[in-house]
Structures are given as structure tokens and as C-alpha cells.
Design an enzyme around this catalytic site. Structure first.
Site, mmCIF file in Angstrom:
data_model
loop_
_atom_site.group_PDB
_atom_site.id
_atom_site.type_symbol
_atom_site.label_atom_id
_atom_site.label_comp_id
_atom_site.label_asym_id
_atom_site.label_seq_id
_atom_site.Cartn_x
_atom_site.Cartn_y
_atom_site.Cartn_z
ATOM 1 N N GLU A 35 -45.911 51.971 11.924
ATOM 2 C CA GLU A 35 -45.523 50.567 12.086
ATOM 3 C C GLU A 35 -46.317 49.659 11.143
ATOM 4 O O GLU A 35 -45.783 48.672 10.641
ATOM 5 C CB GLU A 35 -45.692 50.129 13.544
ATOM 6 C CG GLU A 35 -44.770 50.865 14.518
ATOM 7 C CD GLU A 35 -43.291 50.775 14.153
ATOM 8 O OE1 GLU A 35 -42.843 49.727 13.633
ATOM 9 O OE2 GLU A 35 -42.577 51.763 14.381
ATOM 10 N N HIS A 38 -44.572 49.516 7.946
ATOM 11 C CA HIS A 38 -43.482 48.525 7.954
ATOM 12 C C HIS A 38 -44.021 47.116 7.697
ATOM 13 O O HIS A 38 -43.379 46.324 7.004
ATOM 14 C CB HIS A 38 -42.717 48.561 9.274
ATOM 15 C CG HIS A 38 -41.845 49.763 9.445
ATOM 16 N ND1 HIS A 38 -40.915 50.170 8.513
ATOM 17 C CD2 HIS A 38 -41.758 50.648 10.465
ATOM 18 C CE1 HIS A 38 -40.305 51.240 8.944
ATOM 19 N NE2 HIS A 38 -40.797 51.562 10.133
ATOM 20 N N HIS A 44 -38.212 53.368 5.972
ATOM 21 C CA HIS A 44 -38.267 54.785 6.317
ATOM 22 C C HIS A 44 -38.066 55.626 5.071
ATOM 23 O O HIS A 44 -37.212 55.335 4.240
ATOM 24 C CB HIS A 44 -37.211 55.130 7.364
ATOM 25 C CG HIS A 44 -37.561 54.622 8.717
ATOM 26 N ND1 HIS A 44 -36.628 54.333 9.664
ATOM 27 C CD2 HIS A 44 -38.762 54.354 9.294
ATOM 28 C CE1 HIS A 44 -37.222 53.909 10.757
ATOM 29 N NE2 HIS A 44 -38.515 53.901 10.557
ATOM 30 N N CYS A 45 -38.868 56.679 4.955
ATOM 31 C CA CYS A 45 -38.870 57.528 3.767
ATOM 32 C C CYS A 45 -37.835 58.643 3.894
ATOM 33 O O CYS A 45 -37.700 59.262 4.945
ATOM 34 C CB CYS A 45 -40.256 58.132 3.572
ATOM 35 S SG CYS A 45 -40.384 59.171 2.126
ATOM 36 N N CYS A 50 -43.388 62.701 5.238
ATOM 37 C CA CYS A 50 -44.165 61.486 5.045
ATOM 38 C C CYS A 50 -44.378 60.773 6.375
ATOM 39 O O CYS A 50 -43.545 60.856 7.283
ATOM 40 C CB CYS A 50 -43.386 60.585 4.083
ATOM 41 S SG CYS A 50 -44.115 58.982 3.750
ATOM 42 N N CYS A 72 -44.130 56.756 -1.333
ATOM 43 C CA CYS A 72 -44.528 55.650 -0.450
ATOM 44 C C CYS A 72 -45.932 55.141 -0.788
ATOM 45 O O CYS A 72 -46.193 53.938 -0.706
ATOM 46 C CB CYS A 72 -44.443 56.078 1.006
ATOM 47 S SG CYS A 72 -42.746 56.293 1.577
#
Length: 82
Positions: A35, A38, A44-45, A50, A72
């Protein structure tokens, strides 16, 4: 609530307290870090295994690593300028 992250109880109706606590802490840490990703603008990957992979149930969340993939991590570096 993190109650849904508690491990299942055994046949006697009791969970191993130390094991249950470690598992709950690991699951909670993964959720919090995901989170936080985010909050830094990561989505989302879909590129690799990940921390930012989405998960629909506990088994998927359990397979998620505690680190970001290279894609990421680069996105985070770009966002934070480090």
C-alpha cells in the site's frame, strides 16, 4: 482488519502462537509495504514476481516477495529522484 491474515487453526482448534504471530507480521508487512507503494504512485505489477503484484487471496499474497522487481524499483527511483 488484519484478522483475515491469521493462519488457520489446527485440528484441536488452536494455532501455534509463535508461528501464527510470525505469519501475521509477515502478511501485515507485505500489505503495508504494498500500500505504501501505491502512495508513491506505483500500480500493480505485471512484469515479474514483485511486492506490487496484486493478490486476490491469501495464497497469492503468500507467494509475493518482500521486494520490488527491477521495473518497479526504477519507477520508484524516478518518482523519488534518488
Amino acid at each position: 482488519s488484519f484478522a483475515r491474515y491469521l493462519p488457520d487453526v489446527d485440528a484441536r482448534g488452536a494455532a501455534d502462537d509463535a508461528r501464527a504471530r510470525r505469519l501475521l507480521q509477515l502478511r501485515a508487512a507485505k500489505v503495508c509495504l504494498h500500500e505504501a507503494g501505491h502512495l508513491f504512485g506505483l500500480k500493480h505489477c505485471v512484469f515479474a514476481s514483485c511486492l506490487m503484484n496484486g493478490s486476490n487471496h491469501a495464497a497469492e499474497g503468500g507467494r509475493k516477495p518482500m521486494h520490488l522487481c527491477a521495473v518497479c524499483l526504477r519507477k520508484l527511483q524516478s518518482t523519488c529522484k534518488f
